[in-house]
Design a protein around this motif. Sequence first.
Motif, PDB file in Angstrom:
ATOM      1  N   PHE A   1       0.891  -1.193   0.082  1.00 40.30           N
ATOM      2  CA  PHE A   1       0.080  -0.119  -0.078  1.00 40.30           C
ATOM      3  C   PHE A   1       0.837   1.224  -0.171  1.00 40.30           C
ATOM      4  O   PHE A   1       1.660   1.494   0.840  1.00 40.30           O
ATOM      5  N   PHE A   2       0.858   1.965  -1.069  1.00 48.81           N
ATOM      6  CA  PHE A   2       1.715   3.221  -1.228  1.00 48.81           C
ATOM      7  C   PHE A   2       0.839   4.416  -0.897  1.00 48.81           C
ATOM      8  O   PHE A   2      -0.325   4.992  -1.607  1.00 48.81           O
ATOM      9  N   GLY A   3       0.968   5.029   0.303  1.00 46.53           N
ATOM     10  CA  GLY A   3       0.426   6.121   0.695  1.00 46.53           C
ATOM     11  C   GLY A   3       1.383   7.377   1.201  1.00 46.53           C
ATOM     12  O   GLY A   3       2.292   7.316   0.623  1.00 46.53           O
ATOM     13  N   THR A   4       1.234   8.090   2.293  1.00 47.55           N
ATOM     14  CA  THR A   4       2.112   8.831   2.749  1.00 47.55           C
ATOM     15  C   THR A   4       3.259   8.029   3.052  1.00 47.55           C
ATOM     16  O   THR A   4       4.603   8.687   2.706  1.00 47.55           O
ATOM     17  N   GLY A   5       3.225   6.981   3.619  1.00 47.82           N
ATOM     18  CA  GLY A   5       4.557   5.904   3.820  1.00 47.82           C
ATOM     19  C   GLY A   5       4.330   4.692   2.984  1.00 47.82           C
ATOM     20  O   GLY A   5       3.212   4.745   1.810  1.00 47.82           O
ATOM     21  N   ILE A   6       4.835   3.663   2.902  1.00 50.51           N
ATOM     22  CA  ILE A   6       4.758   2.546   2.335  1.00 50.51           C
ATOM     23  C   ILE A   6       4.530   1.262   3.316  1.00 50.51           C
ATOM     24  O   ILE A   6       5.479   1.159   4.127  1.00 50.51           O
TER      25      ILE A   6
ATOM     26  N   GLY B   1       4.424   8.825  -0.762  1.00 52.52           N
ATOM     27  CA  GLY B   1       3.357  10.032  -0.974  1.00 52.52           C
ATOM     28  C   GLY B   1       4.423  11.388  -0.366  1.00 52.52           C
ATOM     29  O   GLY B   1       4.158  12.360  -1.054  1.00 52.52           O
ATOM     30  N   ARG B   2       5.180  11.133   0.678  1.00 52.53           N
ATOM     31  CA  ARG B   2       5.819  12.299   0.955  1.00 52.53           C
ATOM     32  C   ARG B   2       7.006  12.603  -0.128  1.00 52.53           C
ATOM     33  O   ARG B   2       7.207  13.976  -0.333  1.00 52.53           O
ATOM     34  N   VAL B   3       7.522  11.708  -0.997  1.00 54.74           N
ATOM     35  CA  VAL B   3       8.327  12.268  -2.021  1.00 54.74           C
ATOM     36  C   VAL B   3       7.333  12.767  -3.045  1.00 54.74           C
ATOM     37  O   VAL B   3       7.819  14.038  -3.862  1.00 54.74           O
ATOM     38  N   LEU B   4       6.239  12.488  -3.343  1.00 53.11           N
ATOM     39  CA  LEU B   4       5.409  13.334  -4.473  1.00 53.11           C
ATOM     40  C   LEU B   4       5.272  14.615  -3.873  1.00 53.11           C
ATOM     41  O   LEU B   4       4.931  15.775  -4.633  1.00 53.11           O
ATOM     42  N   ARG B   5       4.758  14.833  -2.676  1.00 51.86           N
ATOM     43  CA  ARG B   5       4.517  16.163  -1.983  1.00 51.86           C
ATOM     44  C   ARG B   5       5.681  17.116  -2.046  1.00 51.86           C
ATOM     45  O   ARG B   5       5.591  18.211  -2.625  1.00 51.86           O
ATOM     46  N   ASP B   6       6.997  16.424  -2.196  1.00 49.51           N
ATOM     47  CA  ASP B   6       8.334  17.527  -2.358  1.00 49.51           C
ATOM     48  C   ASP B   6       8.485  17.782  -3.761  1.00 49.51           C
ATOM     49  O   ASP B   6       8.800  18.897  -4.048  1.00 49.51           O
ATOM     50  N   LEU B   7       8.035  16.520  -4.597  1.00 56.09           N
ATOM     51  CA  LEU B   7       8.317  16.887  -5.974  1.00 56.09           C
ATOM     52  C   LEU B   7       7.349  18.014  -6.543  1.00 56.09           C
ATOM     53  O   LEU B   7       7.638  18.833  -7.375  1.00 56.09           O
ATOM     54  N   ALA B   8       6.061  17.854  -6.077  1.00 61.83           N
ATOM     55  CA  ALA B   8       5.200  18.738  -6.571  1.00 61.83           C
ATOM     56  C   ALA B   8       5.418  20.309  -6.124  1.00 61.83           C
ATOM     57  O   ALA B   8       5.294  21.298  -6.993  1.00 61.83           O
TER      58      ALA B   8
ATOM     59  N   GLN C   1       8.623   2.053  -7.322  1.00 62.77           N
ATOM     60  CA  GLN C   1       7.437   1.349  -6.937  1.00 62.77           C
ATOM     61  C   GLN C   1       7.353   0.014  -7.386  1.00 62.77           C
ATOM     62  O   GLN C   1       7.297  -1.258  -6.561  1.00 62.77           O
ATOM     63  N   ALA C   2       7.568  -0.447  -8.777  1.00 63.48           N
ATOM     64  CA  ALA C   2       7.711  -1.678  -9.298  1.00 63.48           C
ATOM     65  C   ALA C   2       8.915  -2.519  -8.580  1.00 63.48           C
ATOM     66  O   ALA C   2       8.547  -3.747  -8.112  1.00 63.48           O
ATOM     67  N   PHE C   3       9.784  -2.005  -8.659  1.00 65.74           N
ATOM     68  CA  PHE C   3      10.982  -2.479  -8.023  1.00 65.74           C
ATOM     69  C   PHE C   3      10.494  -3.113  -6.430  1.00 65.74           C
ATOM     70  O   PHE C   3      11.165  -4.328  -6.253  1.00 65.74           O
TER      71      PHE C   3
ATOM     72  N   GLY D   1      -3.321   5.529  -1.310  1.00 66.91           N
ATOM     73  CA  GLY D   1      -3.724   6.866  -1.805  1.00 66.91           C
ATOM     74  C   GLY D   1      -3.024   7.053  -3.204  1.00 66.91           C
ATOM     75  O   GLY D   1      -3.716   7.869  -4.012  1.00 66.91           O
ATOM     76  N   VAL D   2      -1.668   6.695  -3.194  1.00 67.73           N
ATOM     77  CA  VAL D   2      -0.899   7.214  -4.399  1.00 67.73           C
ATOM     78  C   VAL D   2      -1.315   6.546  -5.509  1.00 67.73           C
ATOM     79  O   VAL D   2      -1.614   7.192  -6.533  1.00 67.73           O
ATOM     80  N   LEU D   3      -1.861   5.282  -5.252  1.00 67.70           N
ATOM     81  CA  LEU D   3      -2.222   4.435  -6.626  1.00 67.70           C
ATOM     82  C   LEU D   3      -3.641   4.816  -7.176  1.00 67.70           C
ATOM     83  O   LEU D   3      -4.146   4.566  -8.306  1.00 67.70           O
ATOM     84  N   ASP D   4      -4.431   5.449  -6.347  1.00 64.66           N
ATOM     85  CA  ASP D   4      -5.728   6.134  -6.383  1.00 64.66           C
ATOM     86  C   ASP D   4      -5.829   7.471  -7.209  1.00 64.66           C
ATOM     87  O   ASP D   4      -6.916   8.127  -7.391  1.00 64.66           O
ATOM     88  N   MET D   5      -4.646   8.249  -7.298  1.00 65.63           N
ATOM     89  CA  MET D   5      -4.487   9.522  -7.836  1.00 65.63           C
ATOM     90  C   MET D   5      -5.103   9.596  -9.311  1.00 65.63           C
ATOM     91  O   MET D   5      -4.706   8.649  -9.851  1.00 65.63           O
TER      92      MET D   5
END
Length: 325
Positions: free
Chosen positions: A143-148, A194-201, A232-234, A253-257
Amino acid sequence: MAAPAPPPPGDGPIMVIDIGGTNVKFGFVDASGPHLYGRLFATERLRAGDPVAVLAGFVSAAAGDTGLTPSAIVATVPGFVDADFDRVLSAANVPSLNGRALASELGSAVGCPVYLERDAVLALAGEIAAGCARGADHVLGIFFGTGIGAAYVSGGAPFRGGGWALEIGHMPFRGEGRRLEGLRTDAIEAYCSGRVLRDLAARHGIEVADVFSATGRTGALAAELADFVRDQAFAVATAVALFSPATVVLGGGVLDMDGYPRDRLLALIDAHAPAAETGRRLDVRWSEHGWLSALHGARRVLAERSRPPTAAAPDEMPEGRPSGA
């Protein structure tokens, strides 16, 4: 020594608390099924004060709003839980919980038994009970969310190793020196959570909800997102190689974006997991219930946890005693 088990719950509703990196969510389960309670509480409040007192306040508010008095509470913990299912060893996203005997302290504060469970175990139990993996066995959930988070269920029981198995977000990865607060350098969460996506955005000046769906993405953003999905695939492929699951459940939540490239993720998992070598195609399924899966899984977890301990066999050695002592 393990902490004493809490008393068995009564017949009233079960309250489920999901402590996430951003919000604390609540729900209830009674004889008629799960009930979502829509109010969200900011996780930041746990970081800023005494987390047990703050959680007890949340519990009181949820019970007051719904008119439901819980007979037991099942609470998720986003991190390492001791083998006694009481003490939080480490919660990277909520460090104020570290070292707290959360089950017994919160139970004393609210007046009912509290059962802790890893968030991924509860989510996967729900998908097996009433979701995409209904009736399946040898199931890996990631499950990929804020953490994994990850969990593995075989023979109807979660695999726990020496206590907190499958904290996959802490797996060492890539060695590029990336670090997130609360994690060791180069933990995989520093590459594809998800924390990585937040910083990337933030770096690219867009809303985090739009990172996969934004039109006219720059080449740099597209390249970073491609790396993110590959990583993620790795993570999934590595867990598949370790556990040989019959079924893989992917969620969070990341996979549901909006715009998330699920087909690309599946193709990369196929390319890197040991499926071709075994001649068996991976059975990958998408989580159906999201946060509701925790509600569906609560009864299974509570039944497992409130079961009286099995008597030791006559030939079992007492803890700490060598053979022949």
